[in-house]
Design a protein around this motif. Sequence first.
Motif, PDB file in Angstrom:
ATOM      1  N   GLU A 125       0.798  -1.225   0.000  1.00 21.73           N
ATOM      2  CA  GLU A 125       0.000   0.000   0.000  1.00 21.73           C
ATOM      3  C   GLU A 125       0.831   1.275   0.000  1.00 21.73           C
ATOM      4  OE1 GLU A 125      -3.478   0.018   2.416  1.00 21.73           O
ATOM      5  OE2 GLU A 125      -3.339  -2.120   2.850  1.00 21.73           O
ATOM      6  N   GLY A 126       2.130   1.141  -0.066  1.00 20.64           N
ATOM      7  CA  GLY A 126       2.967   2.334  -0.154  1.00 20.64           C
ATOM      8  C   GLY A 126       3.450   2.812   1.199  1.00 20.64           C
ATOM      9  N   LEU A 127       4.491   3.597   1.174  1.00 25.22           N
ATOM     10  CA  LEU A 127       5.119   4.075   2.406  1.00 25.22           C
ATOM     11  C   LEU A 127       4.170   4.913   3.274  1.00 25.22           C
ATOM     12  CD1 LEU A 127       7.825   3.759   3.784  1.00 25.22           C
ATOM     13  CD2 LEU A 127       8.647   5.785   2.586  1.00 25.22           C
ATOM     14  N   PRO A 128       3.325   5.762   2.693  1.00 24.89           N
ATOM     15  CA  PRO A 128       2.417   6.552   3.537  1.00 24.89           C
ATOM     16  C   PRO A 128       1.444   5.686   4.336  1.00 24.89           C
ATOM     17  CG  PRO A 128       2.554   7.511   1.345  1.00 24.89           C
ATOM     18  CD  PRO A 128       3.247   6.178   1.284  1.00 24.89           C
ATOM     19  N   ALA A 129       1.174   4.484   3.880  1.00 20.86           N
ATOM     20  CA  ALA A 129       0.266   3.595   4.622  1.00 20.86           C
ATOM     21  C   ALA A 129       0.914   3.085   5.908  1.00 20.86           C
ATOM     22  CB  ALA A 129      -0.151   2.417   3.744  1.00 20.86           C
ATOM     23  N   VAL A 130       2.219   3.159   5.977  1.00 25.08           N
ATOM     24  CA  VAL A 130       2.917   2.679   7.168  1.00 25.08           C
ATOM     25  C   VAL A 130       2.935   3.768   8.233  1.00 25.08           C
ATOM     26  CG1 VAL A 130       4.984   1.558   8.060  1.00 25.08           C
ATOM     27  CG2 VAL A 130       4.349   1.224   5.676  1.00 25.08           C
ATOM     28  N   SER A 131       1.816   3.947   8.885  1.00 23.91           N
ATOM     29  CA  SER A 131       1.752   4.809  10.067  1.00 23.91           C
ATOM     30  C   SER A 131       1.797   3.888  11.276  1.00 23.91           C
ATOM     31  CB  SER A 131       0.472   5.643  10.075  1.00 23.91           C
ATOM     32  OG  SER A 131      -0.662   4.829  10.281  1.00 23.91           O
ATOM     33  N   THR A 132       2.169   4.431  12.408  1.00 21.43           N
ATOM     34  CA  THR A 132       2.259   3.570  13.581  1.00 21.43           C
ATOM     35  C   THR A 132       0.889   2.973  13.912  1.00 21.43           C
ATOM     36  OG1 THR A 132       1.951   5.470  15.050  1.00 21.43           O
ATOM     37  CG2 THR A 132       4.214   4.776  14.602  1.00 21.43           C
ATOM     38  N   ARG A 133      -0.141   3.763  13.728  1.00 22.01           N
ATOM     39  CA  ARG A 133      -1.470   3.278  14.081  1.00 22.01           C
ATOM     40  C   ARG A 133      -1.953   2.199  13.113  1.00 22.01           C
ATOM     41  NH1 ARG A 133      -2.254   8.832  16.903  1.00 22.01           N
ATOM     42  NH2 ARG A 133      -4.086   8.314  18.117  1.00 22.01           N
ATOM     43  N   ARG A 134      -1.716   2.452  11.826  1.00 28.52           N
ATOM     44  CA  ARG A 134      -2.120   1.476  10.823  1.00 28.52           C
ATOM     45  C   ARG A 134      -1.332   0.177  10.966  1.00 28.52           C
ATOM     46  NH1 ARG A 134      -3.671   0.623   5.397  1.00 28.52           N
ATOM     47  NH2 ARG A 134      -4.095  -1.606   5.477  1.00 28.52           N
ATOM     48  N   LEU A 135      -0.040   0.322  11.164  1.00 28.74           N
ATOM     49  CA  LEU A 135       0.819  -0.845  11.337  1.00 28.74           C
ATOM     50  C   LEU A 135       0.385  -1.657  12.557  1.00 28.74           C
ATOM     51  CD1 LEU A 135       3.309  -2.605  10.802  1.00 28.74           C
ATOM     52  CD2 LEU A 135       4.711  -0.839  11.903  1.00 28.74           C
ATOM     53  N   ALA A 136       0.087  -0.957  13.646  1.00 26.56           N
ATOM     54  CA  ALA A 136      -0.365  -1.641  14.858  1.00 26.56           C
ATOM     55  C   ALA A 136      -1.675  -2.389  14.598  1.00 26.56           C
ATOM     56  CB  ALA A 136      -0.542  -0.634  15.989  1.00 26.56           C
ATOM     57  N   ALA A 137      -2.579  -1.738  13.882  1.00 29.33           N
ATOM     58  CA  ALA A 137      -3.856  -2.385  13.559  1.00 29.33           C
ATOM     59  C   ALA A 137      -3.615  -3.660  12.761  1.00 29.33           C
ATOM     60  CB  ALA A 137      -4.751  -1.421  12.782  1.00 29.33           C
ATOM     61  N   GLU A 138      -2.683  -3.566  11.822  1.00 29.61           N
ATOM     62  CA  GLU A 138      -2.330  -4.719  10.991  1.00 29.61           C
ATOM     63  C   GLU A 138      -1.803  -5.874  11.857  1.00 29.61           C
ATOM     64  OE1 GLU A 138      -3.079  -5.342   7.120  1.00 29.61           O
ATOM     65  OE2 GLU A 138      -3.049  -3.335   7.981  1.00 29.61           O
ATOM     66  N   LEU A 139      -1.159  -5.505  12.963  1.00 27.47           N
ATOM     67  CA  LEU A 139      -0.579  -6.488  13.872  1.00 27.47           C
ATOM     68  C   LEU A 139      -1.563  -6.920  14.960  1.00 27.47           C
ATOM     69  CD1 LEU A 139       2.866  -4.715  14.149  1.00 27.47           C
ATOM     70  CD2 LEU A 139       2.612  -7.109  13.450  1.00 27.47           C
ATOM     71  N   GLY A 140      -2.726  -6.300  14.980  1.00 25.98           N
ATOM     72  CA  GLY A 140      -3.731  -6.645  15.966  1.00 25.98           C
ATOM     73  C   GLY A 140      -3.497  -6.083  17.357  1.00 25.98           C
ATOM     74  N   VAL A 141      -2.756  -4.998  17.426  1.00 27.58           N
ATOM     75  CA  VAL A 141      -2.513  -4.347  18.718  1.00 27.58           C
ATOM     76  C   VAL A 141      -2.840  -2.862  18.608  1.00 27.58           C
ATOM     77  CG1 VAL A 141      -0.696  -5.985  19.365  1.00 27.58           C
ATOM     78  CG2 VAL A 141      -0.098  -3.848  18.178  1.00 27.58           C
ATOM     79  N   SER A 142      -2.719  -2.157  19.692  1.00 32.47           N
ATOM     80  CA  SER A 142      -2.964  -0.715  19.629  1.00 32.47           C
ATOM     81  C   SER A 142      -1.655   0.029  19.340  1.00 32.47           C
ATOM     82  CB  SER A 142      -3.562  -0.233  20.943  1.00 32.47           C
ATOM     83  OG  SER A 142      -2.553  -0.110  21.910  1.00 32.47           O
ATOM     84  N   GLY A 143      -1.798   1.237  18.849  1.00 31.38           N
ATOM     85  CA  GLY A 143      -0.641   2.009  18.386  1.00 31.38           C
ATOM     86  C   GLY A 143       0.551   2.057  19.321  1.00 31.38           C
ATOM     87  N   PRO A 144       0.351   2.475  20.555  1.00 26.74           N
ATOM     88  CA  PRO A 144       1.490   2.649  21.461  1.00 26.74           C
ATOM     89  C   PRO A 144       2.268   1.368  21.766  1.00 26.74           C
ATOM     90  CG  PRO A 144      -0.398   3.866  22.256  1.00 26.74           C
ATOM     91  CD  PRO A 144      -0.886   3.020  21.124  1.00 26.74           C
ATOM     92  N   SER A 145       1.689   0.214  21.486  1.00 33.55           N
ATOM     93  CA  SER A 145       2.391  -1.049  21.776  1.00 33.55           C
ATOM     94  C   SER A 145       3.738  -1.138  21.074  1.00 33.55           C
ATOM     95  CB  SER A 145       1.528  -2.235  21.347  1.00 33.55           C
ATOM     96  OG  SER A 145       0.288  -2.194  22.005  1.00 33.55           O
ATOM     97  N   LEU A 146       3.804  -0.525  19.896  1.00 31.57           N
ATOM     98  CA  LEU A 146       5.049  -0.590  19.120  1.00 31.57           C
ATOM     99  C   LEU A 146       6.231  -0.024  19.897  1.00 31.57           C
ATOM    100  CD1 LEU A 146       3.597   0.631  15.708  1.00 31.57           C
ATOM    101  CD2 LEU A 146       4.106  -1.731  16.360  1.00 31.57           C
ATOM    102  N   TYR A 147       5.933   0.912  20.790  1.00 35.06           N
ATOM    103  CA  TYR A 147       7.017   1.604  21.495  1.00 35.06           C
ATOM    104  C   TYR A 147       7.649   0.745  22.589  1.00 35.06           C
ATOM    105  CZ  TYR A 147       5.738   5.591  18.719  1.00 35.06           C
ATOM    106  OH  TYR A 147       5.511   6.416  17.655  1.00 35.06           O
TER     107      TYR A 147
END
Lengths: 213, 213
Positions: free
Chosen positions: A28-50
Amino acid sequence: MSRMARPRKPLLSRERIVATALTLADEEGLPAVSTRRLAAELGVSGPSLYNHFTTKDDILDAVADAVVAQVDLSMFNGDRDWPDALTAWSRSYRAALAAHPNIVPFLAQGPGRRPAGLRMADAVFGAMTAAGWPPAQATRIGALMRYFITGSALASFARGFVNDATTYDSVAYPHLGQAHLLAERQQSVDEGAFETGLRALVDGLALQYAATT
Amino acid sequence: MSRMARPRKPLLSRERIVATALTLADEEGLPAVSTRRLAAELGVSGPSLYNHFTTKDDILDAVADAVVAQVDLSMFNGDRDWPDALTAWSRSYRAALAAHPNIVPFLAQGPGRRPAGLRMADAVFGAMTAAGWPPAQATRIGALMRYFITGSALASFARGFVNDATTYDSVAYPHLGQAHLLAERQQSVDEGAFETGLRALVDGLALQYAATT
DNA sequence: ACCTGAACACCGTTCAAGT
DNA sequence: ACCTGAACACCGTTCAAGT
């Protein structure tokens, strides 16, 4: 020595985050890689990535490194002469970037200071000095080849070519025939320019090699 | 033929927006160039910009074009032979990018389809064909030189070099001495790599020229 | 024609709270 | 140790409203 049983295993890992980010960028392109979108893709909430990366750029650095890690370095094992090895490596490098075009704009910005980039620089430097190049020149060769390959990948893969006839005014640009600027021609121009430039670089370096050794 | 007196002149113009955006990028980096921040810098509210550009990327395209417009093309007037002209142009091109390093990551992504980029491609193509290069090769030369120059500018100017001793493990990267990776050395490596690569490209192209004409 | 405020649908990141 | 919801300080862009 027994321990308490491990609690339920973590939902995330650096590896899974990087792999998912790369897939998301590819699809979906580089702009699709937001922390929130990526987290959703992983089935977690945004801040989990940190819990696994300190910043979004750190994630993208790791993604870029994973792409660079795909570059074949086996041609530097000593079986080939340096011009052949340099040529084969350049094509492998370009192919690795072509496989993940959407990450190239990010990848091209950083100096190659992540593990895979350093491993690559080390392999080139080692092979060039082993072939008789002075160390200072060996360093330059690694850098200049990277300039050419990443610059080529960026211009080739990054943004589509606008096929707008009015953009190419034959009065304003008398030398540029319309045919040379059509979208479908662009890929073969890029491919040809890369091969022509690669040959020129290696041939030109061979001249310098003959003059200094 | 008289007209009604003009109403109070507009607060903004494309020129003023582009100039302010470039200054802002130069002084505070590309991330500082948000539509809201840029508008504040211009003394207007954010949405006002959309009366003059359809999108933020359009603004950045115009900024990139203004930078490319600074590249000297006078060396293609026919006084010099093609290798000299190509060399002089490459240095002028690199210097224009070095003057505005923060816009380079954006500039490098697009194919050169804006006016200044097309003017440049046209000048190179015209000079190369006039010198006897076949049209297909002339097109490739313009493209491959751009790859090398923008790739060089990106890697050189884009992100600082992390001067972190632990990153450069001499066991993991046996050929890379620490001295080769210090921040203060980086600029001279970039400069040397650019000049070495430029000479190799032009020399290598001269070999191909001699073989085909 | 050109600028505004309000609004929409997003961002990256921090932090206290939960387990 | 790892994940969450809430919150903060932002984004780009649209749009009705003003002049």
